[in-house]
Design an enzyme around this catalytic site. Structure first.
Site, mmCIF file in Angstrom:
data_model
loop_
_atom_site.group_PDB
_atom_site.id
_atom_site.type_symbol
_atom_site.label_atom_id
_atom_site.label_comp_id
_atom_site.label_asym_id
_atom_site.label_seq_id
_atom_site.Cartn_x
_atom_site.Cartn_y
_atom_site.Cartn_z
ATOM 1 N N HIS A 23 0.821 -1.211 0.000
ATOM 2 C CA HIS A 23 0.000 0.000 0.000
ATOM 3 C C HIS A 23 0.857 1.264 0.000
ATOM 4 O O HIS A 23 0.513 2.246 0.652
ATOM 5 C CB HIS A 23 -0.986 -0.003 1.182
ATOM 6 C CG HIS A 23 -2.177 -0.884 0.936
ATOM 7 N ND1 HIS A 23 -3.237 -0.492 0.153
ATOM 8 C CD2 HIS A 23 -2.450 -2.155 1.317
ATOM 9 C CE1 HIS A 23 -4.129 -1.478 0.082
ATOM 10 N NE2 HIS A 23 -3.667 -2.507 0.766
ATOM 11 N N ILE A 24 1.946 1.220 -0.713
ATOM 12 C CA ILE A 24 2.731 2.456 -0.853
ATOM 13 C C ILE A 24 3.033 2.756 -2.323
ATOM 14 O O ILE A 24 3.626 3.784 -2.620
ATOM 15 C CB ILE A 24 4.055 2.414 -0.031
ATOM 16 C CG1 ILE A 24 4.938 1.239 -0.448
ATOM 17 C CG2 ILE A 24 3.767 2.387 1.453
ATOM 18 C CD1 ILE A 24 6.325 1.274 0.206
ATOM 19 N N SER A 111 -7.061 -14.143 -4.869
ATOM 20 C CA SER A 111 -6.059 -14.576 -3.897
ATOM 21 C C SER A 111 -5.083 -13.471 -3.529
ATOM 22 O O SER A 111 -4.199 -13.669 -2.714
ATOM 23 C CB SER A 111 -5.258 -15.735 -4.505
ATOM 24 O OG SER A 111 -4.589 -15.254 -5.664
ATOM 25 N N SER A 114 -2.838 -11.090 -7.958
ATOM 26 C CA SER A 114 -2.982 -10.284 -9.183
ATOM 27 C C SER A 114 -3.390 -11.052 -10.426
ATOM 28 O O SER A 114 -2.799 -10.884 -11.491
ATOM 29 C CB SER A 114 -1.682 -9.533 -9.489
ATOM 30 O OG SER A 114 -1.519 -8.533 -8.572
ATOM 31 N N ASP A 160 1.218 -4.061 -9.591
ATOM 32 C CA ASP A 160 0.796 -5.372 -10.094
ATOM 33 C C ASP A 160 1.023 -5.489 -11.596
ATOM 34 O O ASP A 160 1.555 -6.487 -12.088
ATOM 35 C CB ASP A 160 -0.691 -5.608 -9.805
ATOM 36 C CG ASP A 160 -0.999 -5.516 -8.331
ATOM 37 O OD1 ASP A 160 -0.056 -5.436 -7.530
ATOM 38 O OD2 ASP A 160 -2.197 -5.514 -7.982
HETATM 39 C C1 GLA Z 1 -3.296 -4.034 -4.976
HETATM 40 C C2 GLA Z 1 -3.041 -2.914 -5.993
HETATM 41 C C3 GLA Z 1 -1.576 -2.481 -6.006
HETATM 42 C C4 GLA Z 1 -1.064 -2.198 -4.601
HETATM 43 C C5 GLA Z 1 -1.430 -3.333 -3.643
HETATM 44 C C6 GLA Z 1 -1.087 -3.017 -2.217
HETATM 45 O O1 GLA Z 1 -2.654 -5.209 -5.365
HETATM 46 O O2 GLA Z 1 -3.431 -3.311 -7.287
HETATM 47 O O3 GLA Z 1 -1.420 -1.362 -6.848
HETATM 48 O O4 GLA Z 1 -1.532 -0.967 -4.138
HETATM 49 O O5 GLA Z 1 -2.816 -3.650 -3.704
HETATM 50 O O6 GLA Z 1 0.283 -2.870 -2.069
#
Ligand code: GLA
Length: 376
Positions: A23-24, A111, A114, A160
């Site tokens: 989440h950064i 899951s 991605s 992702d």
């Molecule tokens: C999801 C989002 C990413 C990222 C993560 C958390 O996978 O698609 O862009 O923000 O959450 O790190």
């Protein structure tokens, strides 16, 4: 069975795991993902029509998309990711031609590994390939991210899609999300293995909660910008954060604190990886999970139970949730000689605590986009 001979190419893109830096990405931070051998494969051939005909190895459904109306498929149950990717690719000025596409996805859905990025990236790479375009993985990642944002409605960062498109075999990727500089770091975990475990807790409401967290960090940045010269939260130092603590609402302060400290952990993780200090890397994973639970509040009972069960095993040096959270997977560093014992222990403890069964994956770290010609 896939009848490969029916198609001209098979294009694949990867699912990903994130080691640390959660989440950064949408705060301009550095993240540390790796592309996985779990992938979405697209078997494709041009069909001379104005339709993209979609089928799946995992579903009986068939869906046909009109290439002149690609904006109209947001509400499809299946095929909306493909439609969104094709639409955004076309809108960016690329040629989309009619084709038949068979999708074969081995990334477990929901899951946190991605699957959506793998579908988006491979769909675009397939469209580019049959239109005779050279693959530009970074451009594809950026357009796939737009598809996720504008079409699927998740205001995601770039991690992702970038990992899915640009991954490298046996390497983790230290990706600076403020400028997309990417350093490939050989994933050398010495006598440890990277174990991915699925909590099998479906991550419901993830879209709205994800967007809410993102909005909270934006609110924090807007407030701080009135007092500090920063472009993104990743530029904020701990000292400056503490100085301005009283101007931030307490929830926003917690969110920002997570971002600042997670950025620090990524920097330490880079050093730990380079010096082969896997014990330190494990400690950073544990600290990351704690922060995602207490400050960022994206874990939940199941992910916490799974991470704690892992952390309590004597051969595990660290474990944390990976991806967006609210369900999905954890990633753990475990002594390779004790992996079976670890799995049994975690499976039991997790089941006792939650009633869910955990799944363990033996994925390896793999390439991003691959393109293979089937028929000459
Ligand atoms: C999801 C989002 C990413 C990222 C993560 C958390 O996978 O698609 O862009 O923000 O959450 O790190």
């Amino acid at each position: 069975m896939i009848n490969e001979k029916l198609y001209d190419y098979v294009i694949t893109a990867a699912g990903r795991v994130n080691l640390i830096g959660e989440h950064i990405d949408y705060c301009g931070g550095k993240v540390f993902p790796a592309a996985l051998s779990f992938r979405n494969a697209v078997y494709v051939r041009a069909n001379g029509t104005d339709k993209i005909n979609l089928s799946w190895t995992t579903l009986p459904d068939k869906v046909s998309l009109n290439i002149n109306q690609l904006q109209n498929y947001k509400n499809l149950k299946y095929g909306n990711y493909q439609a969104g990717s094709a639409y955004l690719w076309q809108r960016a000025g690329h040629k989309v031609i009619g084709c038949d596409m068979l999708h074969d996805c081995t990334v477990p859905f929901g899951s946190g590994l991605s699957s959506s990025a793998a579908i988006e990236v491979s769909t675009i790479a397939a469209l580019a390939t049959i239109a005779g375009e050279k693959i530009n993985p970074v451009e594809i990642a950026l357009i796939a991210q737009k598809a996720e944002r504008e079409y699927a409605g998740v205001n995601c960062g770039i991690m992702d899609q970038y990992a899915s498109a640009c991954g490298k075999k046996d390497c983790a990727m230290l990706l600076d999300c403020s400028n997309l500089n990417c350093k490939y770091v050989p994933l050398n975990l010495k006598e440890y293995s990277l174990i991915i475990t699925n909590s099998n807790k479906p991550h419901d409401l993830i879209e709205s909660k994800y967007n809410e967290r993102r909005a909270e960090t934006e609110e924090g940045l807007a407030i701080l910008k009135k007092h500090l010269k920063i472009n993104c939260l990743a530029e904020l130092s701990k000292t400056h954060l503490e100085k301005h603590k009283n101007i931030l609402p307490s929830t926003i302060y917690n969110r920002v604190k997570h971002v600042v400290e997670e950025c620090e952990r990524v920097a330490l993780a880079e050093k730990a990886m380079e010096s082969g200090d896997i014990i330190l890397l494990g400690k950073l994973l544990n600290a990351s999970h704690k922060s995602l639970k207490e400050l960022y509040e994206v874990t939940g009972y199941e992910l916490d139970s799974l991470a704690y069960a892992a952390q309590n095993h004597p051969s595990c040096v660290g474990s944390r949730m990976t991806g967006g959270g609210f369900g999905g997977c954890t990633v753990s560093l475990v002594k390779s000689t004790d992996v079976e014992n670890f799995k049994n222990y975690v499976k039991n403890e997790y089941n006792k605590a939650t009633g869910y069964n955990a799944d363990f994956y033996d994925a390896s770290v793999a390439e991003g986009i691959t393109v293979t010609r089937i028929n000459k």
